[in-house]
Design a protein around this motif. Structure first.
Motif, PDB file in Angstrom:
ATOM      1  N   PRO A 262      89.400  33.184  17.496  1.00 14.25           N
ATOM      2  CA  PRO A 262      89.873  34.541  18.186  1.00 14.25           C
ATOM      3  C   PRO A 262      88.373  35.242  18.679  1.00 14.25           C
ATOM      4  N   GLU A 263      88.546  35.687  19.996  1.00 14.59           N
ATOM      5  CA  GLU A 263      87.351  36.612  20.517  1.00 14.59           C
ATOM      6  C   GLU A 263      87.885  37.542  21.793  1.00 14.59           C
ATOM      7  N   SER A 264      86.751  38.642  21.366  1.00 15.08           N
ATOM      8  CA  SER A 264      87.216  39.738  22.229  1.00 15.08           C
ATOM      9  C   SER A 264      88.611  40.253  22.297  1.00 15.08           C
ATOM     10  N   GLY A 265      89.237  40.423  20.640  1.00 15.01           N
ATOM     11  CA  GLY A 265      90.463  40.821  20.645  1.00 15.01           C
ATOM     12  C   GLY A 265      91.360  40.189  21.075  1.00 15.01           C
ATOM     13  N   GLY A 266      91.153  38.805  21.623  1.00 16.98           N
ATOM     14  CA  GLY A 266      92.672  37.849  21.454  1.00 16.98           C
ATOM     15  C   GLY A 266      92.302  36.964  20.818  1.00 16.98           C
ATOM     16  N   TRP A 267      92.559  35.405  21.423  1.00 19.40           N
ATOM     17  CA  TRP A 267      91.965  34.322  21.423  1.00 19.40           C
ATOM     18  C   TRP A 267      91.636  33.458  22.043  1.00 19.40           C
ATOM     19  N   ALA A 268      90.944  32.955  21.921  1.00 17.91           N
ATOM     20  CA  ALA A 268      90.227  31.869  23.457  1.00 17.91           C
ATOM     21  C   ALA A 268      90.049  30.259  23.183  1.00 17.91           C
ATOM     22  N   ILE A 269      90.877  29.622  23.945  1.00 12.86           N
ATOM     23  CA  ILE A 269      90.999  28.056  23.783  1.00 12.86           C
ATOM     24  C   ILE A 269      89.403  27.767  24.876  1.00 12.86           C
ATOM     25  N   HIS A 270      89.056  26.337  24.084  1.00 10.82           N
ATOM     26  CA  HIS A 270      88.037  25.802  24.028  1.00 10.82           C
ATOM     27  C   HIS A 270      88.802  24.495  24.715  1.00 10.82           C
ATOM     28  N   ILE A 271      88.914  23.743  25.584  1.00 12.15           N
ATOM     29  CA  ILE A 271      88.745  22.197  25.724  1.00 12.15           C
ATOM     30  C   ILE A 271      87.392  21.659  26.169  1.00 12.15           C
ATOM     31  N   SER A 272      87.196  20.927  25.119  1.00 11.32           N
ATOM     32  CA  SER A 272      85.871  19.752  24.974  1.00 11.32           C
ATOM     33  C   SER A 272      84.854  19.184  26.396  1.00 11.32           C
ATOM     34  N   PRO A 273      84.656  19.043  26.856  1.00  8.62           N
ATOM     35  CA  PRO A 273      84.144  18.512  28.511  1.00  8.62           C
ATOM     36  C   PRO A 273      84.558  17.266  28.693  1.00  8.62           C
ATOM     37  N   TYR A 274      84.743  16.209  27.044  1.00  7.89           N
ATOM     38  CA  TYR A 274      84.994  15.273  27.332  1.00  7.89           C
ATOM     39  C   TYR A 274      86.592  15.206  27.960  1.00  7.89           C
ATOM     40  N   CYS A 275      87.009  15.992  27.680  1.00  7.53           N
ATOM     41  CA  CYS A 275      88.733  15.758  27.875  1.00  7.53           C
ATOM     42  C   CYS A 275      88.791  16.158  29.314  1.00  7.53           C
TER      43      CYS A 275
END
Length: 133
Positions: A34-47
């Protein structure tokens, strides 16, 4: 292992840019928070340096995002669909060790469906599969 500041205590990152989930003691390619009232995806730099990993883990997180914005969210179901998708991507590129690792992680958390073939009719699976592959 370095602690990430986006959600301290849950995730770290190796020197190679792969995320580590401290709660489940496993490596992950991405996560949705959850982030700023919504949702955030974090993808690893490795990928980001490998098209197959980006498709597998990026799509996995997109499935969660799709499910998060649907009427009724069920985390277990979302994980089952996302892991099925991840395994299918890896197998389609002959990344069998990675597919088996994903199955192992899902199974260890009780998230590998006893009937994974039935999950390919999920709308998020179909949508992401059509967008990414």
């Amino acid at each position: 292992l370095r602690i990430l500041t986006t959600k301290p205590g849950d995730y770290g990152m190796t020197s190679k840019g792969l995320f580590y989930n401290f709660k489940y003691n496993t490596f992950v390619g991405g996560y949705t928070i959850p982030e700023s009232g919504g949702w955030a995806i974090h993808i690893s730099p490795y990928c980001l340096g490998n098209q197959v990993y980006f498709k597998a883990y990026g799509g996995h997180e997109l499935i969660h995002l799709y499910h998060r914005y649907s009427a009724s969210f069920d985390n277990t179901y979302s994980e089952q669909v996302a892991y099925k998708y991840t395994v299918d991507v890896f197998k389609s590129y002959n990344y069998y060790n990675d597919a088996n690792y994903a199955i192992s992680v899902a199974s260890s958390r009780g998230l590998w469906s006893s009937d994974p073939g039935s999950l390919v009719t999920d709308r998020a699976y179909i949508w992401v599969m059509g967008k990414i592959l």
